[in-house]
Write an enzyme that holds these catalytic residues in place. Structure first.
Site, mmCIF file in Angstrom:
data_model
loop_
_atom_site.group_PDB
_atom_site.id
_atom_site.type_symbol
_atom_site.label_atom_id
_atom_site.label_comp_id
_atom_site.label_asym_id
_atom_site.label_seq_id
_atom_site.Cartn_x
_atom_site.Cartn_y
_atom_site.Cartn_z
ATOM 1 C CB ALA A 11 -0.928 0.003 1.211
ATOM 2 N N GLY A 12 2.164 1.122 0.172
ATOM 3 C CA GLY A 12 3.013 2.314 0.299
ATOM 4 C C GLY A 12 3.204 3.040 -1.027
ATOM 5 N NE ARG A 16 12.627 5.034 0.983
ATOM 6 C CZ ARG A 16 12.772 4.059 1.880
ATOM 7 N NH1 ARG A 16 13.964 3.769 2.348
ATOM 8 N NH2 ARG A 16 11.730 3.365 2.294
HETATM 9 C C1 UD1 Z 1 10.601 -1.977 6.663
HETATM 10 C C2 UD1 Z 1 10.794 -2.341 8.139
HETATM 11 C C3 UD1 Z 1 12.289 -2.452 8.415
HETATM 12 C C4 UD1 Z 1 12.903 -3.484 7.514
HETATM 13 C C5 UD1 Z 1 12.600 -3.183 6.027
HETATM 14 C C6 UD1 Z 1 13.019 -4.361 5.163
HETATM 15 C C7 UD1 Z 1 8.934 -1.324 9.416
HETATM 16 C C8 UD1 Z 1 8.535 -0.217 10.291
HETATM 17 N N1 UD1 Z 1 10.206 -1.304 8.980
HETATM 18 O O1 UD1 Z 1 11.193 -0.711 6.436
HETATM 19 O O2 UD1 Z 1 12.504 -2.827 9.764
HETATM 20 O O3 UD1 Z 1 14.302 -3.556 7.702
HETATM 21 O O4 UD1 Z 1 11.180 -3.007 5.834
HETATM 22 O O5 UD1 Z 1 12.834 -4.110 3.811
HETATM 23 O O6 UD1 Z 1 8.132 -2.202 9.139
HETATM 24 N N2 UD1 Z 1 3.477 -0.340 3.485
HETATM 25 C C9 UD1 Z 1 2.108 -0.348 3.517
HETATM 26 N N3 UD1 Z 1 1.451 0.574 4.267
HETATM 27 C C10 UD1 Z 1 2.084 1.505 5.022
HETATM 28 C C11 UD1 Z 1 3.504 1.504 4.986
HETATM 29 C C12 UD1 Z 1 4.171 0.572 4.226
HETATM 30 O O7 UD1 Z 1 1.473 -1.184 2.848
HETATM 31 O O8 UD1 Z 1 1.419 2.288 5.688
HETATM 32 C C13 UD1 Z 1 4.177 -1.357 2.678
HETATM 33 C C14 UD1 Z 1 5.054 -0.766 1.590
HETATM 34 O O9 UD1 Z 1 4.344 -0.662 0.366
HETATM 35 C C15 UD1 Z 1 6.183 -1.789 1.480
HETATM 36 C C16 UD1 Z 1 6.238 -2.413 2.866
HETATM 37 O O10 UD1 Z 1 5.037 -2.078 3.519
HETATM 38 O O11 UD1 Z 1 5.884 -2.783 0.521
HETATM 39 C C17 UD1 Z 1 7.433 -1.897 3.685
HETATM 40 O O12 UD1 Z 1 7.336 -0.478 3.793
HETATM 41 P P1 UD1 Z 1 8.577 0.455 3.576
HETATM 42 O O13 UD1 Z 1 8.133 1.854 3.709
HETATM 43 O O14 UD1 Z 1 9.311 0.079 2.358
HETATM 44 O O15 UD1 Z 1 9.428 0.063 4.870
HETATM 45 P P2 UD1 Z 1 10.999 0.161 5.084
HETATM 46 O O16 UD1 Z 1 11.371 1.561 5.398
HETATM 47 O O17 UD1 Z 1 11.691 -0.483 3.957
HETATM 48 CA CA CA Z 2 11.156 -1.266 1.917
#
Ligand code: UD1
Ligand code: CA
Length: 482
Positions: A11-12, A16
């Site tokens: 959902a993100g 970046r």
């Molecule tokens: C996340 C982890 C981090 C880990 C890394 C590995 C958390 C807080 N952090 O960080 O510990 O080392 O992944 O790759 O979990 N997403 C949603 N909804 C949201 C936010 C994110 O669906 O509200 C999804 C994004 O689309 C993505 C995934 O969750 O596919 C991870 O989110 P992202 O923002 O990439 O987290 P990282 O900063 O990479």
């Molecule tokens: Ca990530």
């Protein structure tokens, strides 16, 4: 793997990547990131997969809705909130088995590792297991804080006390090299209970899924780490650079498997094949070959440099390329396709195209037929053994068998408003530079004189000539040049 559900977080926004397209819709080797993850989960054998969509859901939903179930995260409040949205969805209602959490931006995860996560949790009877990796440069990843971290005797236990995000880490924690891959397995009840107690008291003001570890640990539950022996499978795509990196890893994996299967690659680093590509033995791929989508290539075929095939089937013993792009096209056995662009075309056995042919939708070359150089064909059947060798446009036409179309001949299929059909019978010879003004029918065994503009139907076995007669002025030059 019955009673195991996988939740794919997708959902993100992926800020970046600096893109209009949501991150998980970006493609690696012709397949969107989220689909790599959904397919890995399905291949692992889980009983259901739920993808969480949110940012630009309109672009992500069409990618996954036929492949798995979906849940919506109406606003981006963090990874814990995303999981909560999945658990609250209809697809997960009443589910009390094991829940695997996967990141939609980590496309290199394998079905084997997903199964290992589930097995590790079962074996330890743990509430949660997190897949971890040791990196020389852990910057950006969440760090795994083991029980006993920082203790005077330096003894760390196997259980995970908590996970701390980069932005929240103390310098001491930032020095930890064991990182969170973003893949977990929980038991559903523990996960639901932990999520209800996660807050947003952190640097990003988000609900972090990573906090579930500390919450469950606080309940006295077992929380463990499974260390990955191949950190590349945990590579997260947060930037275009990481997208290129992930593509390189997958490209090498796919090419190695193809070479093991008997395919020759002159320069494997310059060959890009998607996951659904099937190539038979003794095929040779020259540099700059890209094959994506549903591609199948038969034995003893050669794909010359700068060839692109998408959703295309090529038979055995063909030579395709150089500089060729084929989309949704079927090429039979023993064909030669040289410097050609084709969309939704069919080449039966022994047909040849090019150099420099353009086969548009509905172009159909029957057995042994030829579309030669600078020839464009659209929505037309070129009968068995018929040839259109040079500089022609053939549209909305049916050519019989054994027809020869002379250089520069054209079907005038469009009157400015409508398209009309041209029909040519078997064994007819169309002289060079003939205009066939459609609708028009030219019979079998006909000869059309070069330079004719054919506007009337021609019966079988006739000679048709439609041009002004040649006039000769004797000795004209001698007079004129005085
Ligand atoms: C996340 C982890 C981090 C880990 C890394 C590995 C958390 C807080 N952090 O960080 O510990 O080392 O992944 O790759 O979990 N997403 C949603 N909804 C949201 C936010 C994110 O669906 O509200 C999804 C994004 O689309 C993505 C995934 O969750 O596919 C991870 O989110 P992202 O923002 O990439 O987290 P990282 O900063 O990479
Ligand atoms: Ca990530």
């Amino acid at each position: 793997m019955s009673d195991v559900a996988a939740i794919v977080l997708a959902a993100g926004a992926g800020t970046r990547l600096k893109s209009k397209k949501p991150k998980v819709a970006h493609e690696m080797l012709g397949k969107p990131l989220v689909n790599w993850v959904v397919d890995a989960a399905k291949e692992a054998g889980v009983s259901k997969v739920v993808a969480v969509v949110g940012h630009e859901a309109g672009q992500v939903l069409p990618l996954v809705q036929d492949a798995c179930e979906t849940a919506e995260q109406p606003e981006r409040l963090g990874t814990a909130h995303a999981v909560q949205c999945a658990l609250a969805s209809e697809a997960m209602s009443g589910f009390d088995g094991a829940v695997v959490i996967l990141s939609g931006d980590c496309p290199l995860i394998t079905p084997g590792t997903i199964r290992s996560l589930v097995e590790a949790r079962d074996a330890a009877d743990a509430a949660a297991v997190v897949l971890t990796m040791r990196l020389d440069d852990p910057f950006g990843y969440g760090r795994i804080v083991r029980e006993g971290f920082g203790a005077a005797d330096g003894a760390e236990a196997s259980s995970v006390a908590r996970i701390v995000e980069q932005k929240d880490a103390t310098p001491e924690e930032a020095g930890i090299c064991e990182c969170n891959s973003g893949f977990y397995c929980f038991d559903a009840a523990s996960l639901r209970s932990a999520l209800s107690r996660i807050g947003t008291d952190n640097a990003q003001g988000e609900y972090y899924l990573t906090d579930a570890m500390a919450v469950l640990r606080g309940d006295g539950k077992t929380t463990i780490a499974l260390e990955s022996d191949d950190p590349s499978e945990c590579l997260g795509v947060n930037s275009r650079k990481q997208l290129a990196e992930a593509t390189r890893v997958k490209q090498a994996q796919i090419n190695d498997a193809l070479m093991d299967g008997g395919v020759t690659m002159v320069a494997p680093e310059l060959v890009w094949c998607g996951p659904d590509v099937r190539i038979a033995r003794d095929v040779t791929l020259y540099p700059n070959v890209t094959l994506v989508g549903d591609v199948e290539v038969g034995e003893d075929t050669t794909l010359l440099p700068s060839t692109m095939l998408k959703d295309t089937h090529v038979g055995t013993g063909c030579t395709v390329g150089p500089n060729t792009r084929l989309y949704d096209t079927r090429v039979g056995d023993g064909c030669t396709v040289d410097e050609t662009v084709a969309h939704e075309a069919v080449l039966e056995d022994g047909a040849t195209a090019g150099p420099r042919a353009y086969l548009r939708p509905g172009a159909h070359l029957c057995e042994g037929a030829k579309a030669g150089t600078h020839v464009e064909i659209k929505k037309s059947v070129i009968g068995k053994g018929s040839k259109v060798p040079h500089l022609s446009y053939i549209g909305d036409t049916r050519l019989g068998e054994g027809v020869n179309v002379g250089a520069g001949s054209i079907t005038c299929n469009y009157d400015g408003r409508n398209k009309h059909r041209t029909v040519v019978g078997d064994n007819t010879f169309i002289g060079s530079d003939t205009m066939m003004v459609a609708p028009v029918e030219i019979g079998s065994n006909v000869v059309v004189g070069a330079g004719s503009v054919i506007t009337k139907d021609v019966p079988d076995n006739a000679l048709a000539v439609a041009r002004s007669r040649e006039k000769i002025y004797d000795e004209w030059s001698l007079e004129h040049k005085k």
